[in-house]
Design an enzyme around this catalytic site. Sequence first.
Site, PDB file in Angstrom:
ATOM      1  N   GLY A   1      -0.154  -1.399  12.349  1.00  0.00           N
ATOM      2  CA  GLY A   1      -0.547  -0.457  13.391  1.00  0.00           C
ATOM      3  C   GLY A   1       0.507   0.561  13.747  1.00  0.00           C
ATOM      4  O   GLY A   1       0.664   0.930  14.905  1.00  0.00           O
TER       5      GLY A   1
ATOM      6  N   ALA B   1      -0.855   4.015  15.479  1.00  0.00           N
ATOM      7  CA  ALA B   1      -1.363   3.845  16.839  1.00  0.00           C
ATOM      8  C   ALA B   1      -0.234   3.463  17.799  1.00  0.00           C
ATOM      9  O   ALA B   1      -0.233   3.861  18.963  1.00  0.00           O
ATOM     10  CB  ALA B   1      -2.458   2.780  16.861  1.00  0.00           C
TER      11      ALA B   1
ATOM     12  N   ASP C   1      -7.179  -0.657  16.456  1.00  0.00           N
ATOM     13  CA  ASP C   1      -5.715  -0.528  16.520  1.00  0.00           C
ATOM     14  C   ASP C   1      -5.265  -0.011  17.886  1.00  0.00           C
ATOM     15  O   ASP C   1      -4.409  -0.600  18.541  1.00  0.00           O
ATOM     16  CB  ASP C   1      -5.202   0.441  15.446  1.00  0.00           C
TER      17      ASP C   1
HETATM   18  O1  PMV Z   1      -4.550  -0.570   8.280  1.00  0.00           O
HETATM   19  P1  PMV Z   1      -4.533  -0.942   9.711  1.00  0.00           P
HETATM   20  O2  PMV Z   1      -3.615  -2.069  10.040  1.00  0.00           O
HETATM   21  O3  PMV Z   1      -4.393   0.250  10.610  1.00  0.00           O
HETATM   22  O4  PMV Z   1      -6.006  -1.553  10.045  1.00  0.00           O
HETATM   23  C1  PMV Z   1      -7.187  -0.866   9.786  1.00  0.00           C
HETATM   24  C2  PMV Z   1      -8.377  -1.698  10.147  1.00  0.00           C
HETATM   25  C3  PMV Z   1      -9.678  -1.253   9.488  1.00  0.00           C
HETATM   26  O5  PMV Z   1     -10.686  -2.158   9.929  1.00  0.00           O
HETATM   27  C4  PMV Z   1      -9.590  -1.326   7.977  1.00  0.00           C
HETATM   28  C5  PMV Z   1     -10.051   0.164   9.893  1.00  0.00           C
HETATM   29  C6  PMV Z   1     -10.500   0.305  11.338  1.00  0.00           C
HETATM   30  O6  PMV Z   1     -10.515   1.447  11.816  1.00  0.00           O
HETATM   31  O7  PMV Z   1     -10.860  -0.693  11.989  1.00  0.00           O
END
Ligand code: PMV
Length: 315
Positions: A103, A106, A148
Site C-alpha cells: 500500500g 495510498a 487500500d
Molecule cells: O497492490 P496493492 O497492495 O495496492 O493491492 C491491490 C488490491 C487489488 O484488489 C488487486 C486492487 C484493488 O483496488 O482492490
Amino acid sequence: MIAASASAPGKIILFGEHAVVYGQPALAAPVACVQATARVEPAREGHWIEARDIGRRYRLEAPRPNDPLAAAARLALQRLGLAEAPAFTLTVASSIPLASGPGSGAAVSTAIVRALAAAFGQQWRPAEVSALVFETERLLHGTPSGIDNTVIAYAQPVWFIKGQAPEPFAVGAPFQLLIADTGRPSPTRVTVGEVRAGWQREPERYEVLFQAIGALARHARGLIQAGQPAALGALMTRNHALLGELGVSSPELETLVAAAQTAGALGAKLSGGGRGGNLIALVTAETAAGVEAALCQAGAARVITTTIEKTPAAG
Ligand code: PMV
C-alpha cells in the site's frame, strides 16, 4: 500556516484481493512497522514537493501527468478551500518499497493529506481522508476497490466491501505473519487491468473464482473473530491457488509460497496485486525463524514480521 508532519502505515490484504474489485468482501490490516511520512514547512516561494526516496524535487503545479503526490496535495488544498495557498515545501519519505510494497501509494497520499490538513489547523476524520486518497488511487490503479485507502486511513483491520462503509473486525486471538517481498515490482494497475480483460473474455469462469474467493474471506473473518487463526493457513493457501487461476501469480511467488510451506508455515498467499510484489505466510513463534530463513534462501528480497493484535473488544 504552521509546519506539520503526519505519517501513515503500510497495509496487507489478508484475503480477497482482485475479487474485491468485483464486489466480493476482503480483509485487510495495517502494518505499522513500515510507514510513509509527509512534512509541510512554510517556504519563501512556490509550492514544492520533495520526494526523498526517488531523489525528486518539483513544483506542485508542474508534475508529471497523473503524479499521485501532486494529486493528493491538490485535493487536500481544494478541500481546505485554499485556491491560493501560502508557499510551502512538502517533503515525503516512505519505508514501504514503491510499486511492490504494502500500500505504498495510498500510505504516501494519506500522509500528505493529513500533513496539509494539520498545517492549516485541521484534523480530518478517517472517512474524509480515505475519500480524498481514493481519488489519488484512481490515478494509480484505474479502477481501485478502495480497500487500500480505507485500511490505511482507518489504521485498523477492516472488513471491506466496495461501495459500503468499512467495518473494523474483531480479532479474537493474535496471529503472526511474515511479509516477503519477491523483489519484483509489479504495478497494481497492470494486474487489475489483466484480470478485467480475463473477466470480459470469460465472465462465467471469473465470476465463479471471485465468488470462491469471497466465500474464503467470509470464512476467514469468522475464524479470526473466534480466535482460531491457525485454521486460516489452509484458507490462505486456497486463496493463493484461486489467485493463480485468475492469472496473477508468478514463478517468484510460487517459489516463495512453496518454500514457506515446506519450512512449516501454516499457509501462504500472495498479497495485493500479485505477479510479483509481496506474499504473506502464517507462522507461529516456533516456525517464524525457520520460515523467514527459507524465504530469504528462496530469493525473498526482504522479509518483515507483523502481528495482527487481538482487538480490545474481542472475546
Ligand atoms: O497492490 P496493492 O497492495 O495496492 O493491492 C491491490 C488490491 C487489488 O484488489 C488487486 C486492487 C484493488 O483496488 O482492490
